[in-house]
Design an enzyme around this catalytic site. Structure first.
Site, short mmCIF file in Angstrom:
data_model
loop_
_atom_site.label_atom_id
_atom_site.label_comp_id
_atom_site.label_asym_id
_atom_site.label_seq_id
_atom_site.Cartn_x
_atom_site.Cartn_y
_atom_site.Cartn_z
N GLN A 85 3.01 10.00 1.30
CA GLN A 85 4.30 9.29 1.37
C GLN A 85 5.21 9.62 0.19
O GLN A 85 6.41 9.37 0.24
CB GLN A 85 4.09 7.78 1.43
CG GLN A 85 3.43 7.30 2.72
CD GLN A 85 3.30 5.80 2.74
OE1 GLN A 85 2.35 5.25 2.20
NE2 GLN A 85 4.25 5.13 3.34
N HIS A 88 -2.73 7.25 6.99
CA HIS A 88 -1.71 8.09 6.36
C HIS A 88 -2.30 9.41 5.87
O HIS A 88 -1.68 10.47 6.05
CB HIS A 88 -1.08 7.39 5.15
CG HIS A 88 0.12 6.57 5.48
ND1 HIS A 88 1.26 7.10 6.03
CD2 HIS A 88 0.38 5.25 5.32
CE1 HIS A 88 2.16 6.13 6.19
NE2 HIS A 88 1.65 5.00 5.78
N GLY A 137 0.83 -1.20 0.00
CA GLY A 137 0.00 0.00 0.00
C GLY A 137 0.87 1.24 0.00
O GLY A 137 2.02 1.21 0.44
N CYS A 162 5.81 -0.22 7.52
CA CYS A 162 5.43 0.93 6.69
C CYS A 162 6.66 1.41 5.93
O CYS A 162 7.74 1.52 6.51
CB CYS A 162 4.90 2.04 7.59
SG CYS A 162 4.45 3.53 6.70
N LEU A 163 6.48 1.74 4.66
CA LEU A 163 7.62 2.20 3.85
C LEU A 163 8.19 3.52 4.38
O LEU A 163 9.36 3.83 4.13
CB LEU A 163 7.19 2.36 2.39
CG LEU A 163 6.76 1.06 1.66
CD1 LEU A 163 6.22 1.39 0.28
CD2 LEU A 163 7.91 0.08 1.58
N HIS A 192 -4.58 1.25 7.61
CA HIS A 192 -3.23 1.81 7.66
C HIS A 192 -3.09 2.95 6.64
O HIS A 192 -2.56 4.02 6.96
CB HIS A 192 -2.23 0.68 7.36
CG HIS A 192 -0.80 1.10 7.33
ND1 HIS A 192 0.14 0.64 8.22
CD2 HIS A 192 -0.12 1.93 6.48
CE1 HIS A 192 1.32 1.19 7.95
NE2 HIS A 192 1.19 1.97 6.89
N GLU A 193 -3.60 2.73 5.44
CA GLU A 193 -3.46 3.76 4.38
C GLU A 193 -4.35 4.97 4.66
O GLU A 193 -3.94 6.11 4.43
CB GLU A 193 -3.76 3.16 3.01
CG GLU A 193 -2.82 2.04 2.56
CD GLU A 193 -1.34 2.35 2.73
OE1 GLU A 193 -0.95 3.52 2.55
OE2 GLU A 193 -0.58 1.43 3.07
NI NI Z 1 2.49 3.10 5.72
#
Ligand code: NI
Length: 170
Positions: A51, A139, A46, A93-94, A135-136
């Site tokens: 991000q 963000h 995701g 998470c990235l 989660h997304e």
């Molecule tokens: Ni994330």
């Protein structure tokens, strides 16, 4: 087509207030394309627009298995209308390199939003899929899973990031 730079904590864009997606034009499609390329390259399941430095309410996901054809889900202006059941499970998470920790999420949610063409979409998600959506969506509300883990683990991670940043700046 381009790989985008993934912003990592504590980059302030990750906390910035996001605006709704209102124009479903070629520019948006190009952004989604680049975000998808970036997500697959990372690799991740995701990615949210903040991000990659864009504070807008746009997220993408792909939960297909490696040996399956890709199934990109694009969600603009997503909203979680209902949540049921909870489960504690590990997330990464990235934007939070090297951090994994357990986070409590709903196991069943109802989601509303718009697709890449601006058409309304509505669906239910369970378990891992529901977790990724939550989660997304976090963000685009400026929330990181870092905010939802134990105080001690959070403090340790923040300290590590600070130290790394100081080293980088020499
Ligand atoms: Ni994330």
């Amino acid at each position: 087509m381009a790989l985008l730079e993934i912003r990592t904590y504590p980059n302030p864009v990750l906390r910035k207030k996001t605006t709704r997606v209102t124009e479903f034009n070629d520019e948006l499609k190009a952004l989604v394309h680049d975000m998808a390329e970036t997500m697959y390259d990372a690799p991740g399941v995701g990615l949210a627009a903040p991000q990659v430095g864009r504070p807008i309410r746009l997220v993408i996901m792909d939960l297909s298995d490696k040996d399956e054809p890709r199934q990109l889900l694009v969600l603009a202006n997503p909203e979680i209308s209902e949540g049921e059941g909870t489960e504690l499970a590990e997330e990464g998470c990235l934007s939070l390199p090297e951090l994994t920790a357990k986070v409590t999420r709903f196991t069943h949610i109802k989601v509303k939003g718009q697709n890449i063409d601006g058409e309304p979409i509505e669906f239910e998600a369970e378990d891992w899929f529901a977790r990724v959506v939550q989660h997304e969506v976090d963000h685009i509300d400026g929330t990181l899973f870092l905010d939802k883990i134990s105080v001690l683990k959070r403090a340790m991670y923040k300290k590590k990031c600070k130290k790394e940043l100081a080293e980088k700046q020499g």
